[in-house]
Write a protein that holds these residues in place. Structure first.
Motif, PDB file in Angstrom:
ATOM      1  N   ASN A  64       0.825  -1.209   0.000  1.00  0.00           N
ATOM      2  CA  ASN A  64       0.000   0.000   0.000  1.00  0.00           C
ATOM      3  C   ASN A  64       0.859   1.259   0.000  1.00  0.00           C
ATOM      4  O   ASN A  64       0.598   2.212  -0.744  1.00  0.00           O
ATOM      5  CB  ASN A  64      -0.924   0.020   1.219  1.00  0.00           C
ATOM      6  N   GLN A  65       1.884   1.280   0.832  1.00  0.00           N
ATOM      7  CA  GLN A  65       2.720   2.476   0.937  1.00  0.00           C
ATOM      8  C   GLN A  65       3.524   2.704  -0.348  1.00  0.00           C
ATOM      9  O   GLN A  65       3.740   3.847  -0.757  1.00  0.00           O
ATOM     10  CB  GLN A  65       3.644   2.369   2.152  1.00  0.00           C
ATOM     11  N   ASP A  76       0.722  16.525  -2.195  1.00  0.00           N
ATOM     12  CA  ASP A  76      -0.550  16.035  -2.722  1.00  0.00           C
ATOM     13  C   ASP A  76      -1.477  15.631  -1.576  1.00  0.00           C
ATOM     14  O   ASP A  76      -1.089  15.640  -0.394  1.00  0.00           O
ATOM     15  CB  ASP A  76      -0.333  14.821  -3.631  1.00  0.00           C
ATOM     16  N   GLU A  77      -2.686  15.224  -1.948  1.00  0.00           N
ATOM     17  CA  GLU A  77      -3.658  14.708  -0.990  1.00  0.00           C
ATOM     18  C   GLU A  77      -4.342  13.486  -1.595  1.00  0.00           C
ATOM     19  O   GLU A  77      -4.624  13.449  -2.796  1.00  0.00           O
ATOM     20  CB  GLU A  77      -4.707  15.779  -0.678  1.00  0.00           C
ATOM     21  N   LEU A  78      -4.576  12.492  -0.741  1.00  0.00           N
ATOM     22  CA  LEU A  78      -5.370  11.350  -1.188  1.00  0.00           C
ATOM     23  C   LEU A  78      -6.705  11.350  -0.451  1.00  0.00           C
ATOM     24  O   LEU A  78      -6.838  11.928   0.630  1.00  0.00           O
ATOM     25  CB  LEU A  78      -4.618  10.033  -0.991  1.00  0.00           C
ATOM     26  N   ILE A  79      -7.678  10.693  -1.040  1.00  0.00           N
ATOM     27  CA  ILE A  79      -9.017  10.559  -0.463  1.00  0.00           C
ATOM     28  C   ILE A  79      -9.241   9.106  -0.078  1.00  0.00           C
ATOM     29  O   ILE A  79      -8.971   8.192  -0.857  1.00  0.00           O
ATOM     30  CB  ILE A  79     -10.089  11.014  -1.465  1.00  0.00           C
ATOM     31  N   ALA A  95       1.985  10.102   5.536  1.00  0.00           N
ATOM     32  CA  ALA A  95       2.696  11.361   5.756  1.00  0.00           C
ATOM     33  C   ALA A  95       4.210  11.150   5.756  1.00  0.00           C
ATOM     34  O   ALA A  95       4.960  11.933   5.162  1.00  0.00           O
ATOM     35  CB  ALA A  95       2.256  11.985   7.080  1.00  0.00           C
ATOM     36  N   PHE A  96       4.676  10.079   6.396  1.00  0.00           N
ATOM     37  CA  PHE A  96       6.114   9.879   6.557  1.00  0.00           C
ATOM     38  C   PHE A  96       6.789   9.500   5.248  1.00  0.00           C
ATOM     39  O   PHE A  96       7.831  10.049   4.873  1.00  0.00           O
ATOM     40  CB  PHE A  96       6.358   8.789   7.599  1.00  0.00           C
TER      41      PHE A  96
END
Length: 338
Positions: A64-65, A76-79, A95-96
């Motif tokens: 996933n990461q 960026d941003e994920l939903i 975030a990391f």
């Protein structure tokens, strides 16, 4: 006294057939691309889901990461849904690892719709907002009690992502459980998702491992990220062989786990000390207790039944290939007399 471990489907031991496959695996150095068993697993998994390529990793958290890193840029941003595993249970890795923020939505039992997602996509070019670049779905939804997306629900989300130039990733930790419930075909998933993470060590019963499926270009980059994260294994074919065996032998039997889960859910619904049982679609049973959940878990443990709390008054049972009919019968009798 019988022992029944319902804490998770990650507690399984390799079956005799799986052990034999592991012992006879042809191996090489996977970082050099020379492990035949790893290559076979990656090709098999990619073909099953109609994807171009795959990469074998130690865990679903890593796949996933890696996917998030592949599909986003810093700022960026994920939903995702507010219950999402990628947000709640992967150590703050979004975030990391990727320097990406997360927009959390409140789906029904973790299931999102295109109508929920579209208003949350940030306007392009506004420097006050992070750039929305990725949507992450989970199937089945762990904290939704094993709730499932169907392909009919996924299609409009995929269409929205394509129209708004967003990537779409599936955390398919228990995707085969979803397929067993919905009757959808795995091969049809490839046309909707840019990335699919498939866990082999949950319902399929392998000791270690997940695969990330994507395009050839994405997987090429994913290999670099896996190396940076310390996930470059060497003679990993001993583990990959377990994955190939599971894909060949442990998929159809998942329906047995679902039957066992439904038996437990039906019995829990009759218990006076249970206030609510969430709909049980797959192999996860979530139920709420009148009193403190940890006290109930302690009572169950005294009878040999292992379970876990997910909240102060919520308990989770998970059925799996190491749970047999006689253990279900025993658990039902304990619940009746608890």
């Amino acid at each position: 006294m019988m022992t029944v471990d319902l804490r998770s489907d990650t507690v399984t031991k390799p079956t005799p057939g799986m052990l034999e496959a592991m012992w006879s695996a042809k191996v090489g150095d996977d970082v050099f691309g020379e492990d035949e068993s790893v290559n076979e697993l990656e090709a098999k998994a990619a073909a099953m889901f109609g994807m171009e390529a795959a990469i074998f990793c130690p865990s679903g958290t890593m796949t996933n990461q890696i996917a998030i890193k592949c599909f986003t840029q810093p700022l960026d941003e994920l939903i995702a849904d507010q219950t999402a595993h990628v947000y709640r249970y992967e150590g703050g890795g979004i975030a990391f690892n990727s320097a990406v923020s997360t927009r959390l939505l409140n789906g029904y039992r973790g299931i999102l719709t295109a109508e929920m997602i579209e208003p949350e996509i940030n306007a392009v070019g506004n420097i006050h907002y992070p750039n929305t670049s990725l949507v992450v779905l989970e199937n089945t939804v762990n904290k939704g009690g094993g709730s499932c997306y169907t392909l009919d629900q996924i299609e409009p989300i995929a269409a929205l992502c394509k129209r708004r130039n967003l990537k779409l990733h599936l955390d398919g930790a228990r995707i085969f459980n979803a397929l067993a419930h919905t009757g959808d075909k795995a091969v049809d998933y490839g046309k909707y998702f840019d990335g699919i993470s498939v866990c082999l060590s949950k319902g399929l019963g392998t000791p270690v491992g997940s695969v990330l499926l994507a395009s050839k270009n994405t997987i090429t980059y994913a290999r670099r990220i896996r190396k940076v994260l310390g996930g470059g294994m060497r003679q990993a074919g001993f583990l990959a062989a377990a994955g190939s065996y599971a894909l060949d032998h442990h998929v159809e039997r998942l329906k047995i786990d679902h039957i066992h889960a439904q038996i437990l859910a039906d019995e829990l619904a009759k218990c006076t000390w249970v206030t609510n049982v969430m709909p049980t679609e797959t192999n996860i049973v979530l139920f709420d207790t009148e009193g403190p959940a940890d006290a109930v878990v302690a009572k169950l443990l005294s009878k040999g039944i292992k379970a876990g709390c997910t909240d102060t008054k919520r308990i989770r049972f998970v059925t799996h290939l190491d749970i047999h009919p006689e253990q279900i019968e025993y658990t039902v009798q304990v619940l009746k007399n608890l």
